[in-house]
Scaffold this motif. Structure first.
Motif, PDB file in Angstrom:
ATOM      1  N   TRP A  24       9.553  23.396  24.065  1.00 22.16           N
ATOM      2  CA  TRP A  24      10.063  24.484  24.902  1.00 22.16           C
ATOM      3  C   TRP A  24       9.028  24.884  25.947  1.00 22.16           C
ATOM      4  CZ3 TRP A  24       9.381  30.174  24.126  1.00 22.16           C
ATOM      5  CH2 TRP A  24      10.257  30.933  24.923  1.00 22.16           C
ATOM      6  N   VAL A  25       7.769  25.072  25.513  1.00 20.90           N
ATOM      7  CA  VAL A  25       6.708  25.439  26.451  1.00 20.90           C
ATOM      8  C   VAL A  25       6.480  24.305  27.456  1.00 20.90           C
ATOM      9  CG1 VAL A  25       4.260  26.040  26.673  1.00 20.90           C
ATOM     10  CG2 VAL A  25       5.625  27.033  24.816  1.00 20.90           C
ATOM     11  N   GLU A  26       6.513  23.074  26.967  1.00 19.92           N
ATOM     12  CA  GLU A  26       6.347  21.914  27.860  1.00 19.92           C
ATOM     13  C   GLU A  26       7.416  21.919  28.954  1.00 19.92           C
ATOM     14  OE1 GLU A  26       4.766  18.845  29.627  1.00 19.92           O
ATOM     15  OE2 GLU A  26       3.909  19.306  27.666  1.00 19.92           O
ATOM     16  N   ASP A  27       8.642  22.264  28.592  1.00 19.18           N
ATOM     17  CA  ASP A  27       9.734  22.308  29.561  1.00 19.18           C
ATOM     18  C   ASP A  27       9.535  23.379  30.637  1.00 19.18           C
ATOM     19  OD1 ASP A  27      11.081  20.249  28.298  1.00 19.18           O
ATOM     20  OD2 ASP A  27      12.475  21.571  27.231  1.00 19.18           O
ATOM     21  N   TRP A  28       8.836  24.453  30.294  1.00 18.18           N
ATOM     22  CA  TRP A  28       8.732  25.594  31.193  1.00 18.18           C
ATOM     23  C   TRP A  28       7.366  25.801  31.837  1.00 18.18           C
ATOM     24  CZ3 TRP A  28      12.516  28.551  33.109  1.00 18.18           C
ATOM     25  CH2 TRP A  28      13.771  28.445  32.515  1.00 18.18           C
ATOM     26  N   ARG A  30       5.531  24.539  33.990  1.00 24.10           N
ATOM     27  CA  ARG A  30       5.330  24.348  35.430  1.00 24.10           C
ATOM     28  C   ARG A  30       6.123  25.341  36.273  1.00 24.10           C
ATOM     29  NH1 ARG A  30       5.222  18.027  34.917  1.00 24.10           N
ATOM     30  NH2 ARG A  30       3.008  17.775  34.552  1.00 24.10           N
ATOM     31  N   HIS A  31       6.894  26.181  35.629  1.00 23.08           N
ATOM     32  CA  HIS A  31       7.641  27.200  36.356  1.00 23.08           C
ATOM     33  C   HIS A  31       6.644  28.157  37.014  1.00 23.08           C
ATOM     34  CE1 HIS A  31      10.094  30.748  37.094  1.00 23.08           C
ATOM     35  NE2 HIS A  31      11.155  29.966  37.017  1.00 23.08           N
ATOM     36  N   PRO A  32       6.892  28.578  38.255  1.00 22.66           N
ATOM     37  CA  PRO A  32       5.924  29.438  38.945  1.00 22.66           C
ATOM     38  C   PRO A  32       5.673  30.780  38.259  1.00 22.66           C
ATOM     39  CG  PRO A  32       7.894  29.087  40.306  1.00 22.66           C
ATOM     40  CD  PRO A  32       8.028  28.222  39.107  1.00 22.66           C
ATOM     41  N   GLY A  33       6.601  31.227  37.423  1.00 22.72           N
ATOM     42  CA  GLY A  33       6.406  32.493  36.726  1.00 22.72           C
ATOM     43  C   GLY A  33       5.682  32.373  35.397  1.00 22.72           C
ATOM     44  N   PHE A  34       5.376  31.146  34.973  1.00 18.92           N
ATOM     45  CA  PHE A  34       4.719  30.926  33.670  1.00 18.92           C
ATOM     46  C   PHE A  34       3.233  31.270  33.775  1.00 18.92           C
ATOM     47  CE2 PHE A  34       2.289  28.354  30.714  1.00 18.92           C
ATOM     48  CZ  PHE A  34       2.981  28.523  29.521  1.00 18.92           C
ATOM     49  N   ASP A  35       2.769  32.123  32.892  1.00 23.85           N
ATOM     50  CA  ASP A  35       1.339  32.448  32.830  1.00 23.85           C
ATOM     51  C   ASP A  35       0.679  31.759  31.644  1.00 23.85           C
ATOM     52  OD1 ASP A  35       0.997  34.115  35.097  1.00 23.85           O
ATOM     53  OD2 ASP A  35       1.902  35.782  34.013  1.00 23.85           O
ATOM     54  N   TRP A  36       1.226  31.994  30.446  1.00 19.87           N
ATOM     55  CA  TRP A  36       0.683  31.390  29.236  1.00 19.87           C
ATOM     56  C   TRP A  36       1.678  31.533  28.099  1.00 19.87           C
ATOM     57  CZ3 TRP A  36       0.459  35.295  25.712  1.00 19.87           C
ATOM     58  CH2 TRP A  36       0.092  36.580  26.148  1.00 19.87           C
ATOM     59  N   ALA A  37       1.364  30.827  27.012  1.00 23.23           N
ATOM     60  CA  ALA A  37       2.195  30.892  25.805  1.00 23.23           C
ATOM     61  C   ALA A  37       1.306  31.211  24.608  1.00 23.23           C
ATOM     62  CB  ALA A  37       2.907  29.561  25.580  1.00 23.23           C
ATOM     63  N   LEU A  38       1.809  32.038  23.722  1.00 23.66           N
ATOM     64  CA  LEU A  38       1.071  32.299  22.483  1.00 23.66           C
ATOM     65  C   LEU A  38       1.037  31.030  21.648  1.00 23.66           C
ATOM     66  CD1 LEU A  38       2.325  35.789  21.276  1.00 23.66           C
ATOM     67  CD2 LEU A  38       0.019  35.190  22.018  1.00 23.66           C
ATOM     68  N   ILE A  39      -0.139  30.683  21.186  1.00 27.82           N
ATOM     69  CA  ILE A  39      -0.287  29.537  20.306  1.00 27.82           C
ATOM     70  C   ILE A  39       0.237  29.940  18.924  1.00 27.82           C
ATOM     71  CG2 ILE A  39      -1.982  28.005  19.195  1.00 27.82           C
ATOM     72  CD1 ILE A  39      -3.688  28.350  21.775  1.00 27.82           C
ATOM     73  N   PRO A  40       1.024  29.084  18.266  1.00 23.74           N
ATOM     74  CA  PRO A  40       1.544  29.440  16.944  1.00 23.74           C
ATOM     75  C   PRO A  40       0.425  29.872  15.988  1.00 23.74           C
ATOM     76  CG  PRO A  40       2.644  27.487  17.729  1.00 23.74           C
ATOM     77  CD  PRO A  40       1.520  27.787  18.709  1.00 23.74           C
ATOM     78  N   ASP A  41       0.772  30.825  15.133  1.00 25.79           N
ATOM     79  CA  ASP A  41      -0.198  31.365  14.181  1.00 25.79           C
ATOM     80  C   ASP A  41       0.501  31.701  12.877  1.00 25.79           C
ATOM     81  OD1 ASP A  41       1.091  33.456  15.824  1.00 25.79           O
ATOM     82  OD2 ASP A  41      -0.066  34.866  14.619  1.00 25.79           O
ATOM     83  N   VAL A  42      -0.303  31.804  11.823  1.00 28.26           N
ATOM     84  CA  VAL A  42       0.181  32.242  10.513  1.00 28.26           C
ATOM     85  C   VAL A  42      -0.323  33.668  10.351  1.00 28.26           C
ATOM     86  CG1 VAL A  42       0.208  31.799   8.039  1.00 28.26           C
ATOM     87  CG2 VAL A  42       0.002  29.882   9.649  1.00 28.26           C
TER      88      VAL A  42
END
Length: 196
Positions: A24-28, A30-42
């Motif tokens: 999902w993150v890979e798909d998005w 490059r979108h100009p509004g993308f800043d970052w994604a939370l890395i999965p965590d436990v």
């Protein structure tokens, strides 16, 4: 900012589909509004589990690790000196933001990473920290919460003045939050340890 939903999944006793999240993150990304994604965590996991998830994160994606309050201050120091942005998650005995015990732990955490001028070495993101009583005292670059979405449906919260739709009520809540700023620097709180 992309959230992996780990908190909601954790509360429901489920399991995060990390591979699906990476796609999902890979798909998005490059979108100009993308800043970052939370890395999965436990959320209530140990440091080894969470470091393993950091190692699995695709390096070409802008990711943000989560430091949980029940983890060591040394891990928080390591993350804030190694990553551009670090998210802070309430967990363990400090799972409720804004309580006395939570503030005591946040005081330890901020004192551990901030320099003599109260500046953290990286940008900080507060998870579930959009209460102005919380974020206005912390040097956060950003924060999130489901407050407006969840409480927009609550008519009792508004007393005599009740906007007619849930969307309008959520907007009122969001505007109240937006009327405050996070702290520019950390101001250490002097707390006396008292034993009776």
């Amino acid at each position: 900012m992309f959230d992996n939903g780990a908190f909601s999944i954790w509360r429901q006793g489920g399991h995060l589909d990390t591979e699906g999240y990476y796609r999902w993150v890979e798909d998005w990304h490059r979108h100009p509004g993308f800043d970052w994604a939370l890395i999965p965590d436990v959320i209530d996991g140990d440091e080894e589990e969470n470091d393993r998830l950091l190692a699995e994160w695709p390096q070409h994606l802008e990711g943000v690790p989560v430091w949980h309050l029940h983890e060591s201050l040394e891990r928080f120091q390591r993350l804030t000196t190694s990553w551009r942005t670090v998210a802070i998650g309430s967990s363990g005995q400090w799972k409720t933001p804004g309580t006395g015990a939570w503030w005591k732990r946040m005081n330890q955490a901020m004192n551990a990473v901030c320099d003599e001028y109260g500046r953290p070495p990286s940008r900080l993101h507060g998870l579930r920290m959009l209460d102005p009583e919380v974020f206005s005292r912390l040097p956060l670059a950003s924060a999130d919460s489901t407050n407006a979405a969840v409480n927009g449906g609550s008519i009792q919260r508004f007393g005599m003045y009740v906007p007619p739709t849930a969307g309008q009520r959520a907007e009122v809540i969001a505007n109240r939050i937006e009327s405050s700023n996070s702290a520019a620097i950390w101001v250490a709180e002097m707390q006396a340890e008292m034993a009776f």
